[in-house]
Design a protein around this motif. Structure first.
Motif, PDB file in Angstrom:
ATOM      1  N   PRO A  42       0.871  -1.146   0.005  1.00 16.72           N
ATOM      2  CA  PRO A  42      -0.052   0.019   0.011  1.00 16.72           C
ATOM      3  C   PRO A  42       1.001   1.213   0.134  1.00 16.72           C
ATOM      4  O   PRO A  42       1.965   1.144   0.141  1.00 16.72           O
ATOM      5  CB  PRO A  42      -0.548  -0.329   1.276  1.00 16.72           C
ATOM      6  N   ALA A  43       0.400   2.678  -0.317  1.00 16.75           N
ATOM      7  CA  ALA A  43       0.996   3.667  -0.186  1.00 16.75           C
ATOM      8  C   ALA A  43       1.850   4.006   1.007  1.00 16.75           C
ATOM      9  O   ALA A  43       2.939   4.372   1.128  1.00 16.75           O
ATOM     10  CB  ALA A  43      -0.108   4.566  -0.566  1.00 16.75           C
ATOM     11  N   TRP A  44       1.120   3.464   2.113  1.00 18.02           N
ATOM     12  CA  TRP A  44       1.612   4.073   3.426  1.00 18.02           C
ATOM     13  C   TRP A  44       2.777   2.947   3.755  1.00 18.02           C
ATOM     14  O   TRP A  44       3.568   3.311   5.052  1.00 18.02           O
ATOM     15  CB  TRP A  44       0.477   3.956   4.703  1.00 18.02           C
ATOM     16  N   MET A  45       3.245   2.138   2.877  1.00 14.16           N
ATOM     17  CA  MET A  45       4.487   1.386   3.244  1.00 14.16           C
ATOM     18  C   MET A  45       5.640   2.130   3.232  1.00 14.16           C
ATOM     19  O   MET A  45       6.514   1.857   3.985  1.00 14.16           O
ATOM     20  CB  MET A  45       4.508   0.247   2.238  1.00 14.16           C
ATOM     21  N   ALA A  46       5.530   3.372   2.412  1.00 10.21           N
ATOM     22  CA  ALA A  46       6.820   4.040   2.432  1.00 10.21           C
ATOM     23  C   ALA A  46       7.137   4.637   3.828  1.00 10.21           C
ATOM     24  O   ALA A  46       8.234   4.901   4.037  1.00 10.21           O
ATOM     25  CB  ALA A  46       6.399   5.290   1.541  1.00 10.21           C
ATOM     26  N   ASP A  47       5.955   4.904   4.608  1.00  9.22           N
ATOM     27  CA  ASP A  47       6.296   5.305   6.008  1.00  9.22           C
ATOM     28  C   ASP A  47       7.056   4.353   6.672  1.00  9.22           C
ATOM     29  O   ASP A  47       7.748   4.792   7.715  1.00  9.22           O
ATOM     30  CB  ASP A  47       4.822   5.631   6.729  1.00  9.22           C
ATOM     31  N   ILE A  48       6.822   3.083   6.597  1.00 12.99           N
ATOM     32  CA  ILE A  48       7.404   2.006   7.440  1.00 12.99           C
ATOM     33  C   ILE A  48       9.070   1.985   6.844  1.00 12.99           C
ATOM     34  O   ILE A  48       9.722   1.891   7.590  1.00 12.99           O
ATOM     35  CB  ILE A  48       6.945   0.806   7.098  1.00 12.99           C
ATOM     36  N   VAL A  49       9.226   2.094   5.543  1.00  8.77           N
ATOM     37  CA  VAL A  49      10.549   2.260   4.903  1.00  8.77           C
ATOM     38  C   VAL A  49      11.346   3.167   5.422  1.00  8.77           C
ATOM     39  O   VAL A  49      12.489   3.164   5.913  1.00  8.77           O
ATOM     40  CB  VAL A  49      10.522   2.201   3.303  1.00  8.77           C
ATOM     41  N   ALA A  50      10.517   4.508   5.754  1.00  9.84           N
ATOM     42  CA  ALA A  50      11.238   5.989   6.421  1.00  9.84           C
ATOM     43  C   ALA A  50      11.627   5.467   7.540  1.00  9.84           C
ATOM     44  O   ALA A  50      12.803   5.869   8.127  1.00  9.84           O
ATOM     45  CB  ALA A  50      10.213   6.959   6.250  1.00  9.84           C
ATOM     46  N   TRP A  51      10.821   4.733   8.494  1.00  8.01           N
ATOM     47  CA  TRP A  51      11.262   4.421   9.852  1.00  8.01           C
ATOM     48  C   TRP A  51      12.484   3.440   9.971  1.00  8.01           C
ATOM     49  O   TRP A  51      13.114   3.607  10.623  1.00  8.01           O
ATOM     50  CB  TRP A  51       9.634   3.727  10.376  1.00  8.01           C
TER      51      TRP A  51
END
Length: 312
Positions: A42-51
């Motif tokens: 999903p689009a919000w996987m980028a937030d997990i990658v940033a974390w």
């Protein structure tokens, strides 16, 4: 011995180098999640990658049931060969269930490490699902761990477990820790503010229609055309709006069941199977088995009305 390896996030997840480096393991372990060949991030996987790239604060993912919080974490960790030690929270969960306990093996006492301790010792993800179901006093017992301090196991002779540099803590929940104001999730508890202050929070949501179409198309394998799949996804989204307390198709109703992507896939697979075995209304009967039979009588009436509006 397994070694730490740097991965380019862009190369790993998008096919082109980004310069954003993530630490993972050179080889997988028995605790590394399996790859889902039909999965789409999903689009919000980028937030997990940033974390993953920015630091070691614990991560708190919250959003509606079935939106893929746990699946997304596992698929990212599969790509990084990261072991995941998983536990599901509940109101009676006690700290020893996370840390470990004594067991009897071959007539003698033996201390068996729990998932939190294993993740700290081995350098893995401790994934605590449904963390907002925990009693706040139990959750507060994790504060020193969340701050990066060692774990002392008094029951194992005062063993001191220093967190491995690759240890990470991930929590999932339906609420943001401030309790459930919607009334949709039974048992959700308001968490201590000091406990929540230690997390980086990411709000998760259901996938877009286009994203889900890509997923269910792979599972349908040509047995249902895109027009039928789009209708099924629109029905699922309407059910989700009802579940969240929003009007769907001008209906003033609330229901206690909803469509996860997993349920949507189940509906697609059952619809194909029921068609092949000669069911008269395969789409409708597959919906009953995938979702409707779990609903109350009032909710079934609302779901039936919605089905008629969308499918005719």
């Amino acid at each position: 011995m397994n070694t730490v390896q740097d991965f380019d996030a862009g190369t790993l997840f998008a096919g082109s180098a980004s310069g954003i480096m993530l630490k993972g393991w050179a080889e997988s372990s028995p605790f590394t999640p399996q790859k889902d060949p039909c999965y789409r991030f999903p689009a919000w996987m980028a937030d997990i990658v940033a974390w993953m790239a920015c630091g070691h604060d614990p991560l708190y993912l919250f959003g509606p049931t079935g939106c893929g919080k746990t699946s997304c974490v596992k698929q990212i960790m599969h790509a990084l060969n990261y072991p995941v030690y998983e536990l599901t929270g509940h109101s009676r969960l006690e700290f020893p269930e996370m840390v470990g306990h004594h067991t009897v093996q071959n007539g003698s006492m033996h201390y068996e490490y729990g998932p939190l301790t294993l993740a700290m010792k081995q350098g893995g993800i401790f994934l605590l699902n449904e963390i907002d179901l925990l009693d706040p006093s139990t959750a507060a017992g994790l504060n020193s761990i969340l701050d990066g301090y060692p774990l002392t196991i008094a029951e194992n002779g005062g063993e001191l477990v220093t967190p491995h540099p690759m240890f990470r803590f991930v929590a999932t929940a339906n609420s943001n820790g401030g309790s459930d104001h919607t009334g949709l999730y039974q048992g959700v508890l308001r968490q201590n503010m000091a406990f929540m202050d230690r997390f980086m929070l990411v709000e998760c949501s259901y996938m877009s229609e286009e994203e889900e179409l890509d997923i269910v198309r792979k599972h349908a394998a040509g047995t249902l055309d895109d027009a039928a799949l789009v209708q099924m996804i629109r029905y699922a989204n309407a059910v989700r709006r009802l579940f969240m307390g929003h009007d769907a198709e001008d209906m003033d109703a609330a229901i206690e069941v909803t469509f996860s992507t997993r349920t949507l896939i189940r509906w697609v697979l059952l619809a194909d199977m029921f068609r092949r075995v000669g069911k008269k209304e395969p789409l409708r009967q597959a919906l009953d088995s995938a979702l409707t039979f779990r609903a109350s009588h009032a909710s079934r009436m609302a779901l039936d009305e919605l089905f008629q509006r969308i499918f005719g």
